[in-house]
Design a protein around this motif. Structure first.
Motif, PDB file in Angstrom:
ATOM      1  N   ILE A  47       7.966   2.809  34.198  1.00  0.00           N
ATOM      2  CA  ILE A  47       7.846   2.185  33.513  1.00  0.00           C
ATOM      3  C   ILE A  47       7.207   3.110  32.098  1.00  0.00           C
ATOM      4  N   ILE A  48       7.480   2.888  30.479  1.00  0.00           N
ATOM      5  CA  ILE A  48       6.397   3.124  29.966  1.00  0.00           C
ATOM      6  C   ILE A  48       5.885   2.448  28.986  1.00  0.00           C
ATOM      7  N   GLY A  49       5.886   0.795  29.475  1.00  0.00           N
ATOM      8  CA  GLY A  49       5.006  -0.270  29.062  1.00  0.00           C
ATOM      9  C   GLY A  49       5.543  -0.031  27.137  1.00  0.00           C
ATOM     10  N   GLN A  50       5.139  -1.602  27.086  1.00  0.00           N
ATOM     11  CA  GLN A  50       5.058  -2.250  25.895  1.00  0.00           C
ATOM     12  C   GLN A  50       3.571  -3.741  25.215  1.00  0.00           C
ATOM     13  N   THR A  51       3.434  -3.695  24.163  1.00  0.00           N
ATOM     14  CA  THR A  51       3.074  -4.431  23.510  1.00  0.00           C
ATOM     15  C   THR A  51       3.114  -6.199  24.595  1.00  0.00           C
ATOM     16  N   VAL A  52       1.933  -6.729  25.404  1.00  0.00           N
ATOM     17  CA  VAL A  52       2.629  -7.319  25.851  1.00  0.00           C
ATOM     18  C   VAL A  52       1.524  -8.875  25.791  1.00  0.00           C
ATOM     19  N   SER A  53       1.849  -9.902  24.612  1.00  0.00           N
ATOM     20  CA  SER A  53       1.106 -11.131  24.232  1.00  0.00           C
ATOM     21  C   SER A  53       1.512 -12.177  24.636  1.00  0.00           C
ATOM     22  N   GLU A  54       1.130 -13.272  24.113  1.00  0.00           N
ATOM     23  CA  GLU A  54       1.562 -14.401  24.571  1.00  0.00           C
ATOM     24  C   GLU A  54       2.658 -14.854  23.662  1.00  0.00           C
ATOM     25  N   LYS A  55       1.942 -13.872  22.353  1.00  0.00           N
ATOM     26  CA  LYS A  55       3.594 -14.379  21.537  1.00  0.00           C
ATOM     27  C   LYS A  55       4.762 -13.696  21.986  1.00  0.00           C
ATOM     28  N   THR A  56       4.700 -12.684  22.426  1.00  0.00           N
ATOM     29  CA  THR A  56       5.567 -11.624  22.858  1.00  0.00           C
ATOM     30  C   THR A  56       6.726 -12.645  23.944  1.00  0.00           C
ATOM     31  N   LEU A  57       5.219 -13.054  24.726  1.00  0.00           N
ATOM     32  CA  LEU A  57       6.656 -14.089  25.817  1.00  0.00           C
ATOM     33  C   LEU A  57       6.983 -15.176  25.235  1.00  0.00           C
ATOM     34  N   ARG A  58       6.223 -16.027  24.497  1.00  0.00           N
ATOM     35  CA  ARG A  58       7.415 -17.333  23.579  1.00  0.00           C
ATOM     36  C   ARG A  58       8.230 -16.534  23.379  1.00  0.00           C
ATOM     37  N   THR A  59       8.301 -15.780  22.615  1.00  0.00           N
ATOM     38  CA  THR A  59       9.724 -15.379  21.811  1.00  0.00           C
ATOM     39  C   THR A  59      10.800 -14.588  22.726  1.00  0.00           C
ATOM     40  N   VAL A  60      10.320 -14.267  23.902  1.00  0.00           N
ATOM     41  CA  VAL A  60      11.339 -13.692  24.855  1.00  0.00           C
ATOM     42  C   VAL A  60      12.161 -15.408  25.311  1.00  0.00           C
TER      43      VAL A  60
END
Length: 472
Positions: A47-60
């Motif tokens: 696990i290297i991680g990444q930026t996760v926001s509401e916008k990120t989840l919505r884009t996915v």
């Protein structure tokens, strides 16, 4: 936390690889119908991680919605491990084939392979076959075509197995409760299972070598499926090698291939075959192997390994027919057939293989003991008595001479004739033995009463089954 890429799991470094991730989702759905995708995880599971926001989840979420057809509704969540954020996507669907960016992919190991137009057509065809309930549809056959003895034997067996609570009802009521009679017409399943109003058959042969050249025996059985299973099993029993051991002064017969595996393979070949294909099921006995073939196809995107080493769910091509065999306990539980065959053979040191042909599927059991080509018979190869072992030669495929002393000469002669030809008629027996038909009928009745002999199927088209427990 240990994540590993597999046929069910895809790992991506970040949501910047969204297109590749979407392709993986579609490929996994087309293979297994469910799986997981992770963003923020290397393909080695770190696990290297990444930026996760509401916008990120919505884009996915929007990307999946826009580029996968038919639509799916995945569960997309933000996760954290050791202060590192990542995205987990769980998805499932049964409406295959799934398209990603207008193309169809299939998961193979941890890779996504694009399918050709021909492969897509096969996937769609297989889907339609497995989603249809054709065997519950009404046939053109009337209920009086049911063979009463076949149905009666099935009911007794199913009650003994504890899988149906009834049996003391009239024939029509039983058929209705089983879902085999609608509007006073038999369903397609009932037509194949309990009548002779069909052309499905088992074609059987014994070959002299390991190739399909010279055959020692050739036959075919056209019976209701319930009786067809018994006929096919009996044929293999008679053509296989057996050994006999005396354990604690009790005679124990041991087949070269476990009969549980043989019967399971035979059941599978019937309940998974393509009933629209006029080609028959086949049993081929070679010097080095026994093959059981059926004109069917494996569920789309799956292989035997998915059932042997994983917990893949069963796809039923012919659900009502499979259900009836389940009631009689010929099917133990859904999706376990191939695994049970494999495990039974593994425990007994027998090699078994499952191969896909263009025309169907063949299960091959590899033999350990050579076949007696001259006689076409099985033979003893070990007798263990009071701890002592000795090698013996002899015909183990015929009635024991000891039977003559226990039951009488004429009965012995009749059983000898039946063993040569299980489909022989009483009239032909009388002709062969030079006795009257009435005399033969009397002896047959006595043998049936003693439970030494059993009639499988109708008088015309059926066959005799000899109970070896009573004459060995």
């Amino acid at each position: 936390m240990n994540l590993v890429e597999s046929e069910y799991v895809e790992l991506k470094k970040s949501s910047g690889e969204i297109k590749e991730g979407i392709i993986s989702i579609a490929a996994i759905l087309n293979k297994h119908g469910n799986g997981e995708l992770y963003f923020g995880v290397k393909n080695d599971g770190a696990i290297i991680g990444q930026t996760v926001s509401e916008k990120t989840l919505r884009t996915v979420s929007q990307a999946i919605n826009n580029h996968i057809e038919p639509k799916i509704f995945p569960e997309i969540t933000a996760e954290r491990f050791n202060d590192l954020d990542y995205i987990k996507i769980r998805f499932r669907g049964t409406d295959k084939p799934y398209y990603a960016y207008g193309r169809v992919y299939l998961r193979v190991a941890d890779e996504d392979r694009q399918l050709s137009p021909t492969e897509i057509e096969k996937l769609i065809l297989a889907k339609n076959i497995y989603m249809s309930n054709w065997d519950s549809e009404i046939s053109s056959v009337e209920s009086d075509a049911i063979l009463d003895e076949t149905l009666s034997n099935f009911i007794k067996k199913s009650k003994l197995a504890g899988r149906i609570p009834f049996g003391d009802l009239k024939k029509g009521e039983i058929l209705k409760k089983l879902g085999l009679l609608k509007n006073n017409k038999l369903t397609e399943a009932a037509r194949f299972l309990f009548t002779n109003e069909h052309d499905i058959e088992f074609q059987t042969a014994v070959f002299a070598t390991s190739e399909r050249l010279t055959f020692l025996d050739i036959n075919k059985f056209n019976l209701p499926l319930i009786d067809l299973l018994e006929a096919a099993e009996l044929y293999i029993r008679q053509k296989m090698n057996w050994r006999v051991e005396f354990i604690d002064f009790k005679r124990v017969e041991i087949p070269e291939i476990p009969m549980k595996a043989i019967r399971e393979a035979l059941v599978n070949s019937l309940i998974h075959r393509d009933f629209n294909n006029p080609k028959g099921n086949e049993i081929a006995v070679f010097r080095d192997r026994i093959e059981i073939y059926n004109p069917g196809a494996f569920p789309p995107g799956l292989t035997p390994d998915d059932y042997i080493y994983k917990s893949e769910r069963s796809w039923l091509r012919n659900p009502k027919i499979a259900e009836i065999f389940y009631f009689s306990k010929d099917v133990e539980k859904w999706g376990s057939g191939i695994k049970r065959v494999y495990n039974e053979c593994k425990e007994n040191g027998i090699k078994v293989s499952f191969d896909f042909l263009k025309t169907g599927i063949v299960t091959t059991f590899w033999r350990r003991v050579s076949y007696n080509l001259e006689e076409g018979a099985r033979s003893f190869y070990k007798v263990s008595e009071s701890g002592n072992t000795k090698e013996m030669e002899g015909d183990f495929g015929t009635i024991s001479e000891r039977f003559r002393n226990d039951f009488g000469t004429m009965e012995h002669i009749i059983l000898k004739e039946i063993e040569k030809n299980p489909r022989i008629t009483a009239a032909k027996l009388a002709d062969n033995i030079n006795k009257s038909s009435r005399t033969i009928e009397n002896y047959l009745a006595k043998l049936k009463k003693k439970k030494i002999l059993k009639r499988i199927g109708p008088k015309l088209g059926g066959f005799w089954q000899i109970n070896k427990n009573y004459y060995y």
